[in-house]
Design an enzyme around this catalytic site. Structure first.
Site, short mmCIF file in Angstrom:
data_model
loop_
_atom_site.label_atom_id
_atom_site.label_comp_id
_atom_site.label_asym_id
_atom_site.label_seq_id
_atom_site.Cartn_x
_atom_site.Cartn_y
_atom_site.Cartn_z
N LYS A 37 0.72 -1.36 0.25
CA LYS A 37 0.36 -0.13 0.23
C LYS A 37 0.63 1.30 -0.29
O LYS A 37 2.19 1.40 0.21
CB LYS A 37 -0.89 -0.01 0.97
CG LYS A 37 -0.23 0.05 2.35
CD LYS A 37 -0.68 0.01 3.62
CE LYS A 37 0.04 -0.18 4.52
NZ LYS A 37 -1.46 -0.45 6.15
N TYR A 257 14.58 30.67 8.35
CA TYR A 257 13.67 31.24 9.53
C TYR A 257 13.63 31.13 10.42
O TYR A 257 13.82 29.59 11.28
CB TYR A 257 12.35 30.41 8.65
CG TYR A 257 11.52 30.63 7.06
CD1 TYR A 257 11.89 31.67 7.88
CD2 TYR A 257 11.43 29.52 6.46
CE1 TYR A 257 11.08 32.18 5.53
CE2 TYR A 257 11.34 29.50 5.34
CZ TYR A 257 11.32 31.09 4.96
OH TYR A 257 10.84 31.53 3.66
C1 LIG Z 1 0.05 -1.67 6.66
C2 LIG Z 1 -0.99 -2.75 7.39
C3 LIG Z 1 -0.07 -4.38 7.39
C4 LIG Z 1 1.85 -4.15 7.60
O1 LIG Z 1 1.67 -3.35 8.34
P1 LIG Z 1 3.60 -3.59 9.17
O2 LIG Z 1 3.25 -3.13 10.13
O3 LIG Z 1 4.27 -2.23 8.32
O4 LIG Z 1 3.99 -4.85 9.04
C5 LIG Z 1 -0.90 -5.20 7.85
N1 LIG Z 1 -1.64 -5.33 8.11
C6 LIG Z 1 -2.93 -4.46 7.49
C7 LIG Z 1 -4.30 -4.56 7.93
C8 LIG Z 1 -2.46 -2.85 6.97
O5 LIG Z 1 -2.95 -1.97 7.10
#
Ligand SMILES: *Cc1c(COP(=O)(O)O)cnc(C)c1O
Length: 368
Positions: A37, A257
């Site tokens: 993702k 800044y």
């Molecule tokens: C993002 C996600 C993962 C992966 O999590 P990590 O901590 O990056 O391994 C697994 N399951 C779900 C439902 C997620 O949203």
């Protein structure tokens, strides 16, 4: 060809190493749902998916758009959409055969109505403490029975998601023990469904709870949420930029800044071609953050601005000049800055640093 001002190098050999490390941790049997993702945690979703395909039984994405992008490069693999789809997205999800997450019997029925010919496959989420999506655990058996009775859908899989896998071992152990019991009760109700719960931290720490599949994300990118397992993994991304300018600055001069940093003595200050618009967190300002130049750690001075920030190169050789390479995280020579250090300076988590890279950063894939 002009050089890229900011570059994220993605090491595909490291990706394969990490997938093999996860496989080694969980044993032969469970399938791996490679979580790609958010554009593969900023590494390039389709490119990462292509490299991880031999290791992955399925891919996990957050959105329909990400599912399309991954499908385009790995046509033969199931893609799980881990966030709830919008009502207006469901028709395409069913038509394309993506597997959407479902949190209620009403949502399941909506997918059933869209099935044509063969049943629409869905993924049932159970809430065992995350409080985000899913059917609350006490209602899970009733919901599974109701879903089993709906024509036109097939529960391809059932999962939960752990809220404190990397921060509360006691809660997680209790949660997983209760989950295992629930899985045993749900299996006869939804025969054929695959069960999974483990993210990266839990895949490494508690592989005995893997059931049918695991869902690692961060670990595949070479970062362990639990420091004890970091030695098993190789960080995949190196974030680089360049020096644009080196200036000798007298004492008592404000840098950036807010004039938070005033030079206490004459200093050599290098200006870099990266800022918060490129995803380098502004919150690292005045927090002791560092970058690598000439294989050495150089302190950031003054605030991070949108497109540039400054570092102290007073102690580096005099010939350090514009065009020279700078590493924000990753290795340079024998020195390394871990993504986790940047996250700590910024008061955030590694996931946040990797997924916030801006559009000006060019992702370069290294396949050696
Ligand atoms: C993002 C996600 C993962 C992966 O999590 P990590 O901590 O990056 O391994 C697994 N399951 C779900 C439902 C997620 O949203």
């Amino acid at each position: 060809m002009s050089p890229h001002r900011c570059r994220a190098e993605v090491d595909h050999a490291a990706l394969r190493h990490n997938a093999a490390a996860v496989r080694n941790a969980i044993g032969k049997e469970p399938g791996i749902i490679a979580v790609v993702k958010a554009d593969g945690y900023g590494h390039g979703g389709p490119e990462v998916a292509r490299t991880l395909a031999p290791f992955a039984e399925q891919f996990g994405v957050a959105t329909l758009g990400e599912a399309r992008a991954v499908r385009a490069v790995v046509a033969g693999k199931d893609i799980l959409i881990l966030s709830p789809c919008l009502p207006g997205e469901r028709e395409e999800v069913v038509r394309e055969g993506f597997i959407p997450v479902v949190s209620s019997t009403a949502e399941a029925k909506a997918y059933a109505h869209l099935s044509q010919g063969k049943p629409a496959r869905i993924h049932l989420a159970i809430d065992t403490g995350m409080g985000r999506i899913g059917v609350w655990q006490d209602d899970a058996i009733k919901a599974a029975q109701a879903i089993a009775a709906i024509g036109g859908i097939e529960a391809e899989s059932v999962s939960t998601h752990l809220p404190v896998a990397d921060s509360d071992a006691e809660f997680t152990a209790q949660e997983l023990a209760a989950w295992d019991k629930l899985v045993a009760q749900l299996r006869p109700i939804l025969p054929g469904a695959k069960f999974h719960a483990l993210n990266s931290a839990a895949s490494l720490e508690s592989p005995q709870h893997a059931a049918d599949r695991v869902r690692p994300g961060l670990a595949l990118y070479g970062i362990s949420p639990l420091p004890v397992f970091q030695k098993l993994l190789k960080p995949v991304m190196t974030l680089k930029t360049h020096i644009t300018l080196v200036r000798d600055v007298g004492p008592g001069r404000g840098i950036s800044y807010g004039r938070d940093f005033i030079t206490p003595k004459p200093m050599r200050i290098a200006t870099l071609a990266i800022g918060y618009a490129d995803g380098y967190p502004r919150q690292t300002s005045n927090r002791g953050a560092q970058v690598l130049i000439r294989d050495r750690r150089c302190p950031i001075v003054g605030r991070i601005t949108m497109d540039q920030f400054m570092v102290d190169v007073t102690d580096l050789p005099r010939d350090v000049a514009a065009g020279e390479e700078v590493v924000l995280f990753g290795t340079q020579g024998d020195e390394e800055i871990a993504v986790g250090e940047v996250a700590a300076w910024a008061g955030t988590i590694t996931w946040d640093i990797l997924t916030r890279l801006g559009k000006r950063v060019v992702v370069e894939h290294v396949h050696s």
